[in-house]
Structures are given as structure tokens and as C-alpha cells.
Write a protein that holds these residues in place. Structure first.
Motif, PDB file in Angstrom:
ATOM      1  N   GLY A   1       0.785  -1.229   0.000  1.00  0.00           N
ATOM      2  CA  GLY A   1       0.000   0.000   0.000  1.00  0.00           C
ATOM      3  C   GLY A   1       0.816   1.278   0.000  1.00  0.00           C
ATOM      4  N   LYS A   2       2.135   1.179   0.037  1.00  0.00           N
ATOM      5  CA  LYS A   2       2.985   2.373   0.070  1.00  0.00           C
ATOM      6  C   LYS A   2       4.000   2.303  -1.047  1.00  0.00           C
ATOM      7  CE  LYS A   2       2.537   3.273   4.923  1.00  0.00           C
ATOM      8  NZ  LYS A   2       3.110   3.953   6.038  1.00  0.00           N
ATOM      9  N   ARG A   3       4.214   3.427  -1.686  1.00  0.00           N
ATOM     10  CA  ARG A   3       5.238   3.516  -2.723  1.00  0.00           C
ATOM     11  C   ARG A   3       6.390   4.357  -2.194  1.00  0.00           C
ATOM     12  NH1 ARG A   3       2.645   3.937  -8.611  1.00  0.00           N
ATOM     13  NH2 ARG A   3       1.038   2.388  -8.320  1.00  0.00           N
ATOM     14  N   LEU A   4       7.515   3.722  -2.037  1.00  0.00           N
ATOM     15  CA  LEU A   4       8.699   4.414  -1.568  1.00  0.00           C
ATOM     16  C   LEU A   4       9.637   4.660  -2.740  1.00  0.00           C
ATOM     17  CD1 LEU A   4       9.395   2.366   1.670  1.00  0.00           C
ATOM     18  CD2 LEU A   4       8.234   4.562   1.467  1.00  0.00           C
ATOM     19  N   ALA A   5      10.412   5.713  -2.651  1.00  0.00           N
ATOM     20  CA  ALA A   5      11.409   5.970  -3.682  1.00  0.00           C
ATOM     21  C   ALA A   5      12.464   4.878  -3.629  1.00  0.00           C
ATOM     22  CB  ALA A   5      12.052   7.333  -3.457  1.00  0.00           C
ATOM     23  N   SER A   6      12.889   4.449  -4.802  1.00  0.00           N
ATOM     24  CA  SER A   6      13.955   3.460  -4.862  1.00  0.00           C
ATOM     25  C   SER A   6      15.271   4.099  -4.458  1.00  0.00           C
ATOM     26  CB  SER A   6      14.081   2.915  -6.286  1.00  0.00           C
ATOM     27  OG  SER A   6      12.922   2.253  -6.657  1.00  0.00           O
ATOM     28  N   PRO A   7      16.167   3.345  -3.835  1.00  0.00           N
ATOM     29  CA  PRO A   7      17.464   3.913  -3.473  1.00  0.00           C
ATOM     30  C   PRO A   7      18.273   4.251  -4.724  1.00  0.00           C
ATOM     31  CG  PRO A   7      17.369   1.581  -2.916  1.00  0.00           C
ATOM     32  CD  PRO A   7      16.017   1.959  -3.409  1.00  0.00           C
ATOM     33  N   ASP A   8      19.008   5.323  -4.665  1.00  0.00           N
ATOM     34  CA  ASP A   8      19.842   5.763  -5.787  1.00  0.00           C
ATOM     35  C   ASP A   8      21.177   5.028  -5.707  1.00  0.00           C
ATOM     36  OD1 ASP A   8      21.161   7.047  -7.813  1.00  0.00           O
ATOM     37  OD2 ASP A   8      21.020   9.047  -6.949  1.00  0.00           O
ATOM     38  N   VAL A   9      21.199   3.778  -6.157  1.00  0.00           N
ATOM     39  CA  VAL A   9      22.380   2.939  -5.986  1.00  0.00           C
ATOM     40  C   VAL A   9      23.549   3.369  -6.856  1.00  0.00           C
ATOM     41  CG1 VAL A   9      21.097   0.937  -5.151  1.00  0.00           C
ATOM     42  CG2 VAL A   9      21.532   1.183  -7.586  1.00  0.00           C
ATOM     43  N   VAL A  10      23.319   4.144  -7.915  1.00  0.00           N
ATOM     44  CA  VAL A  10      24.433   4.639  -8.726  1.00  0.00           C
ATOM     45  C   VAL A  10      24.783   6.084  -8.379  1.00  0.00           C
ATOM     46  CG1 VAL A  10      23.990   3.071 -10.645  1.00  0.00           C
ATOM     47  CG2 VAL A  10      22.977   5.346 -10.676  1.00  0.00           C
ATOM     48  N   GLN A  11      24.079   6.660  -7.426  1.00  0.00           N
ATOM     49  CA  GLN A  11      24.332   8.022  -6.945  1.00  0.00           C
ATOM     50  C   GLN A  11      24.401   9.022  -8.104  1.00  0.00           C
ATOM     51  OE1 GLN A  11      27.782   7.694  -4.429  1.00  0.00           O
ATOM     52  NE2 GLN A  11      26.677   6.511  -2.916  1.00  0.00           N
ATOM     53  N   ARG A  12      23.445   8.884  -9.056  1.00  0.00           N
ATOM     54  CA  ARG A  12      23.298   9.774 -10.212  1.00  0.00           C
ATOM     55  C   ARG A  12      24.512   9.770 -11.127  1.00  0.00           C
ATOM     56  NH1 ARG A  12      18.358  10.240 -10.846  1.00  0.00           N
ATOM     57  NH2 ARG A  12      18.525  12.173 -11.964  1.00  0.00           N
ATOM     58  N   ASP A  13      25.375   8.768 -11.019  1.00  0.00           N
ATOM     59  CA  ASP A  13      26.539   8.621 -11.895  1.00  0.00           C
ATOM     60  C   ASP A  13      26.198   7.545 -12.928  1.00  0.00           C
ATOM     61  OD1 ASP A  13      28.957   8.317 -13.160  1.00  0.00           O
ATOM     62  OD2 ASP A  13      29.994   7.481 -11.429  1.00  0.00           O
ATOM     63  N   PHE A  14      25.765   7.976 -14.116  1.00  0.00           N
ATOM     64  CA  PHE A  14      25.303   7.046 -15.139  1.00  0.00           C
ATOM     65  C   PHE A  14      26.431   6.685 -16.099  1.00  0.00           C
ATOM     66  CE2 PHE A  14      21.528   9.269 -13.607  1.00  0.00           C
ATOM     67  CZ  PHE A  14      20.780   8.178 -13.199  1.00  0.00           C
ATOM     68  N   THR A  15      27.574   6.328 -15.529  1.00  0.00           N
ATOM     69  CA  THR A  15      28.720   5.851 -16.302  1.00  0.00           C
ATOM     70  C   THR A  15      29.162   4.519 -15.709  1.00  0.00           C
ATOM     71  OG1 THR A  15      30.318   6.999 -14.886  1.00  0.00           O
ATOM     72  CG2 THR A  15      29.500   8.216 -16.802  1.00  0.00           C
ATOM     73  N   ALA A  16      29.944   3.803 -16.465  1.00  0.00           N
ATOM     74  CA  ALA A  16      30.507   2.542 -15.978  1.00  0.00           C
ATOM     75  C   ALA A  16      31.902   2.386 -16.547  1.00  0.00           C
ATOM     76  CB  ALA A  16      29.624   1.367 -16.382  1.00  0.00           C
ATOM     77  N   GLU A  17      32.781   1.741 -15.804  1.00  0.00           N
ATOM     78  CA  GLU A  17      34.175   1.565 -16.212  1.00  0.00           C
ATOM     79  C   GLU A  17      34.373   0.389 -17.162  1.00  0.00           C
ATOM     80  OE1 GLU A  17      33.403   1.868 -12.776  1.00  0.00           O
ATOM     81  OE2 GLU A  17      33.706   4.025 -12.952  1.00  0.00           O
ATOM     82  N   ALA A  18      33.402  -0.521 -17.218  1.00  0.00           N
ATOM     83  CA  ALA A  18      33.508  -1.715 -18.067  1.00  0.00           C
ATOM     84  C   ALA A  18      32.108  -2.232 -18.373  1.00  0.00           C
ATOM     85  CB  ALA A  18      34.332  -2.788 -17.351  1.00  0.00           C
ATOM     86  N   PRO A  19      31.987  -3.070 -19.406  1.00  0.00           N
ATOM     87  CA  PRO A  19      30.675  -3.636 -19.726  1.00  0.00           C
ATOM     88  C   PRO A  19      30.122  -4.499 -18.593  1.00  0.00           C
ATOM     89  CG  PRO A  19      32.232  -4.031 -21.515  1.00  0.00           C
ATOM     90  CD  PRO A  19      33.014  -3.485 -20.369  1.00  0.00           C
ATOM     91  N   ASP A  20      28.816  -4.545 -18.504  1.00  0.00           N
ATOM     92  CA  ASP A  20      28.081  -5.413 -17.576  1.00  0.00           C
ATOM     93  C   ASP A  20      28.270  -5.086 -16.099  1.00  0.00           C
ATOM     94  OD1 ASP A  20      26.890  -6.849 -19.643  1.00  0.00           O
ATOM     95  OD2 ASP A  20      28.586  -8.221 -19.784  1.00  0.00           O
TER      96      ASP A  20
END
Length: 101
Positions: A19-38
Motif C-alpha cells: 500500500g505504500k510507494r517508496l522511492a527506490s534507493p539511488d544505488v548509482v548516486q546519479r553517476d550514469f557511467t561505468a568503467e567496463a561492460p556489464d
């Protein structure tokens, strides 16, 4: 290199209450880059107006290559649509940039 928060699946499940919608945790901390695939995958949903009504595509991409890994489309903007995109993306794990949808 940015340090990312390590969130376990159990922690994500424990944050949901009926019955409650909580915000999902920001596990990437708004950093939408990655150092390697996958290392980091991201999902997105959007709305497209058509003559027959609204269409909602959900996509899963690898943030390193920006390559789409999976997608699903539906008439409703809901969690089921996101869940439908993941099974298509999972076989692409480790496929590298040469494999496409």
C-alpha cells in the motif's frame, strides 16, 4: 573513480510495504557511467502517443556501451512492464558490443 553504494537485494525488498510507494534507493548516486561492460545496467520507461492510444516502452541498457540489452512494450506504465524487459536483457549479459537485439 566514483564509489557506488552497495545495496543488497534484501535491503531493496525490505524497503517495500504493502500500500505504500517508496522511492527506490539511488544505488548509482546519479553517476550514469561505468568503467567496463556489464557492471551497471539501467532501465527506463517512456510514453508514446499513437493514433490507437498510449504505448509504453521499457528498456534496459548497459551504461558502459549504452547498448540496449532488452525491451518490452505495453499499454500500461507499471512494474510488470519493467519486469518483462529484464528476461530479454539477461541472456545478453557478457555478450559484448557485437551482439545486438
Amino acid at each position: 573513480m566514483h564509489e557506488r553504494a552497495q545495496t543488497t537485494w534484501a535491503e531493496l525488498q525490505g524497503s517495500w510495504q504493502p500500500g505504500k510507494r517508496l522511492a527506490s534507493p539511488d544505488v548509482v548516486q546519479r553517476d550514469f557511467t561505468a568503467e567496463a561492460p556489464d557492471l551497471v545496467w539501467c532501465g527506463e520507461m517512456t510514453e508514446i502517443e499513437t493514433e490507437e492510444g498510449k504505448l509504453y516502452p521499457a528498456t534496459v541498457i548497459d551504461l558502459f556501451s549504452r547498448r540496449p540489452l532488452g525491451y518490452a512494450m505495453g499499454e500500461r506504465h507499471d512494474a510488470g512492464l519493467v519486469v518483462a524487459a529484464w528476461p530479454e536483457a539477461c541472456p545478453n549479459f557478457g555478450a559484448g558490443p557485437s551482439r545486438s537485439l
